[in-house]
Motif scaffolding. Structure first.
Motif, mmCIF file in Angstrom:
data_model
loop_
_atom_site.group_PDB
_atom_site.id
_atom_site.type_symbol
_atom_site.label_atom_id
_atom_site.label_comp_id
_atom_site.label_asym_id
_atom_site.label_seq_id
_atom_site.Cartn_x
_atom_site.Cartn_y
_atom_site.Cartn_z
ATOM 1 N N LEU A 109 70.337 22.303 -21.386
ATOM 2 C CA LEU A 109 71.481 22.238 -22.096
ATOM 3 C C LEU A 109 72.133 20.687 -21.799
ATOM 4 O O LEU A 109 72.451 20.089 -22.942
ATOM 5 N N ILE B 94 72.820 18.094 -24.985
ATOM 6 C CA ILE B 94 74.117 17.021 -24.915
ATOM 7 C C ILE B 94 73.763 15.524 -25.118
ATOM 8 O O ILE B 94 74.607 14.897 -25.930
ATOM 9 N N VAL C 283 73.379 26.073 -28.702
ATOM 10 C CA VAL C 283 74.705 25.722 -28.332
ATOM 11 C C VAL C 283 74.908 24.260 -27.879
ATOM 12 O O VAL C 283 75.938 23.690 -27.695
ATOM 13 N N GLY C 284 73.846 23.635 -27.349
ATOM 14 C CA GLY C 284 73.764 22.352 -26.551
ATOM 15 C C GLY C 284 74.317 21.318 -27.484
ATOM 16 O O GLY C 284 75.323 20.517 -27.222
ATOM 17 N N ALA D 173 76.340 21.776 -30.305
ATOM 18 C CA ALA D 173 77.711 21.888 -30.307
ATOM 19 C C ALA D 173 78.661 21.421 -29.316
ATOM 20 O O ALA D 173 79.623 20.606 -29.493
ATOM 21 N N ILE D 174 78.010 21.695 -28.179
ATOM 22 C CA ILE D 174 78.781 21.423 -26.733
ATOM 23 C C ILE D 174 78.891 19.613 -26.773
ATOM 24 O O ILE D 174 79.680 19.117 -26.284
ATOM 25 N N ALA E 72 81.299 17.975 -29.230
ATOM 26 C CA ALA E 72 82.531 18.272 -28.604
ATOM 27 C C ALA E 72 82.800 17.229 -27.468
ATOM 28 O O ALA E 72 84.012 16.478 -27.233
ATOM 29 N N ILE E 73 81.858 16.935 -26.555
ATOM 30 C CA ILE E 73 81.978 16.126 -25.423
ATOM 31 C C ILE E 73 82.086 14.744 -26.004
ATOM 32 O O ILE E 73 82.866 13.979 -25.515
#
Length: 185
Positions: A16, A20, A146-147, A149-150, A153-154
């Motif tokens: 993950l 990111i 999901v990585g 998308a996260i 956002a970060i």
């Protein structure tokens, strides 16, 4: 198997973090490079080492203690990610430096992947191996899903340096779990 569960959870978190970091690297390249080709080179610089080093890395995974190979690869990637985060934080990052860091992360991954995949059989009984392999795939695909998308956002909220720092932190859990694991000989 408690060992497999701990390594799987830590590995999923680390994957993950890698996703990111990928978003942060692509965004960083867009903001510092003049060419769209440089953005494409970010992904190429991560995957090229896997293509170039896969045979050697597989031989190393088969010839040496896989746990130590994974520890070395994870520690190397932690240091590279921390260096990338610091260079970005202090405004020292250039397009070619970013490519170098992502290439080095790809090199670490190239050595980690075969050792991790080959070590699953050391963590679970033979009867549970198909389920463990399926869980590995699920964990990686979960991080891949999901990585980004996260990561987006970060990066939007805090910037690429934070994304790179989170990736560095994501290696710590796996390093600790691997350091505590004592494979049965």
């Amino acid at each position: 198997s408690p060992v497999f569960r701990a390594v799987w959870v830590a590995s999923t978190v680390s994957n993950l973090g890698g996703m990111i970091q990928s978003v942060g690297a692509a965004w960083m390249m867009i903001s510092i490079a003049q060419s769209a080709d440089m953005v494409a080179l970010v992904q190429a610089s991560v995957t090229l080492p896997i293509m170039l080093l896969s045979l050697v890395a597989g031989a190393i995974a088969d010839s040496f203690d896989r746990r130590k190979v994974m520890l070395a690869a994870q520690s190397f990637m932690l240091l590279v990610s921390a260096g990338l985060a610091l260079c970005t934080w202090f405004g020292l990052i250039t397009p070619w430096l970013l490519l170098m860091f992502t290439f080095l992360l790809g090199c670490g991954g190239a050595f980690n992947i075969p050792a991790w995949q080959a070590s699953v059989g050391d963590m679970v009984p033979r009867s549970e191996l198909p389920g463990a392999v399926a869980l590995n795939s699920m964990g990686f695909n979960l991080a891949r899903s999901v990585g980004p998308a996260i990561g987006g956002a970060i990066v939007a909220a805090a910037g690429a340096a934070v994304a790179f720092a989170l990736n560095a932190i994501s290696y710590i859990g796996l390093i600790v779990v691997l350091a505590r694991w004592r494979p049965k000989v």
